[in-house]
Write a protein that holds these residues in place. Sequence first.
Motif, PDB file in Angstrom:
ATOM      1  N   VAL A  75       0.885  -1.268  -0.073  1.00 13.40           N
ATOM      2  CA  VAL A  75       0.023  -0.040  -0.066  1.00 13.40           C
ATOM      3  C   VAL A  75       0.995   1.148  -0.110  1.00 13.40           C
ATOM      4  O   VAL A  75       0.553   2.259  -0.270  1.00 13.40           O
ATOM      5  CB  VAL A  75      -1.075  -0.119   1.150  1.00 13.40           C
ATOM      6  CG1 VAL A  75      -1.583   1.346   1.306  1.00 13.40           C
ATOM      7  CG2 VAL A  75      -2.004  -1.160   1.074  1.00 13.40           C
ATOM      8  N   HIS A  83      -7.711   1.663  -1.633  1.00  7.81           N
ATOM      9  CA  HIS A  83      -7.419   0.216  -1.181  1.00  7.81           C
ATOM     10  C   HIS A  83      -7.340   0.292   0.504  1.00  7.81           C
ATOM     11  O   HIS A  83      -7.717  -0.794   1.167  1.00  7.81           O
ATOM     12  CB  HIS A  83      -5.966   0.048  -1.475  1.00  7.81           C
ATOM     13  CG  HIS A  83      -6.163  -0.297  -3.013  1.00  7.81           C
ATOM     14  ND1 HIS A  83      -5.987  -1.750  -3.498  1.00  7.81           N
ATOM     15  CD2 HIS A  83      -5.672   0.548  -4.050  1.00  7.81           C
ATOM     16  CE1 HIS A  83      -5.912  -1.653  -4.783  1.00  7.81           C
ATOM     17  NE2 HIS A  83      -5.767  -0.376  -5.323  1.00  7.81           N
ATOM     18  N   LEU A 110      -3.630  -3.970   0.100  1.00  8.62           N
ATOM     19  CA  LEU A 110      -3.626  -3.672  -1.447  1.00  8.62           C
ATOM     20  C   LEU A 110      -4.873  -4.958  -1.930  1.00  8.62           C
ATOM     21  O   LEU A 110      -4.826  -6.034  -1.564  1.00  8.62           O
ATOM     22  CB  LEU A 110      -2.306  -4.244  -2.141  1.00  8.62           C
ATOM     23  CG  LEU A 110      -2.372  -4.276  -3.418  1.00  8.62           C
ATOM     24  CD1 LEU A 110      -2.532  -3.020  -4.045  1.00  8.62           C
ATOM     25  CD2 LEU A 110      -1.022  -4.857  -4.002  1.00  8.62           C
ATOM     26  N   HIS A 111      -5.809  -4.466  -2.598  1.00  6.95           N
ATOM     27  CA  HIS A 111      -6.861  -5.371  -3.301  1.00  6.95           C
ATOM     28  C   HIS A 111      -6.569  -5.470  -4.850  1.00  6.95           C
ATOM     29  O   HIS A 111      -6.745  -4.457  -5.437  1.00  6.95           O
ATOM     30  CB  HIS A 111      -8.152  -4.860  -3.243  1.00  6.95           C
ATOM     31  CG  HIS A 111      -8.618  -4.597  -1.682  1.00  6.95           C
ATOM     32  ND1 HIS A 111      -7.985  -3.652  -0.891  1.00  6.95           N
ATOM     33  CD2 HIS A 111      -9.663  -5.148  -0.886  1.00  6.95           C
ATOM     34  CE1 HIS A 111      -8.645  -3.629   0.270  1.00  6.95           C
ATOM     35  NE2 HIS A 111      -9.417  -4.522   0.120  1.00  6.95           N
TER      36      HIS A 111
END
Length: 223
Positions: free
Chosen positions: A4, A15, A19-20
């Motif tokens: 991130v 996000h 982190l997606h």
Amino acid sequence: MNYVNYLTSVGKRVHGDILHIDDLVESHIQKQAKSVDIHWRNVDALVAIQGSRIRTAILDCKLGIIGVQETPIRLLKQMLNQYPVLSYRKLKLINGYLEINEYKPFVYGGVGFAPLKATKGKNSSWISTTNIQDHAEMDHTDTMHISFDNCSSPIEVKISEYFLKKRKRAVSQVQRFHDAMHAQYEVASTEEYQNAYTHYKYGMFPEDPMAFELYALEAVQDL
């Protein structure tokens, strides 16, 4: 490493703390490069991006997130060119011989990448199953938090635990095939082959070099 931290301010708002990767887009990626010297043991994932300047986000546990123009599969093929012992076609033949007919892994040089699901017409993202330290299934359906060896924070991926286990198993299956075949080829070219116990030990391997060679020959004839 927390991926991130390598997002733009817009990306960080989208996000949050994790982190997606399914929500990662070009405008979220802080660092871009025309070319990058990839150290594959450090790569946790290759995330496909549908951008005008970025086609892949490389998740590197030392360098963070790097956006590049090449597609994920193009980058993986470039790995073969660094030390071309096996061709991409040979790797595909190994998958076929092992009856891995979908989500075919890319296993080479001690690393194993498994493709993730992709919508039709789009590139697949790839995850390094050899770098996975742990995983946990979330409350919402088909969502995993995956932790890597050198990362302090996991990433979120929209897959089921069953899907992940199948991908890890396929990578392990291909890696074992590589190891067993190389061991058998090596012993056949050394004096160790003359030892009766060696015959017995390697005769117990389910991986059969001659059976694979025959399969590869028949595959060529069918082209």
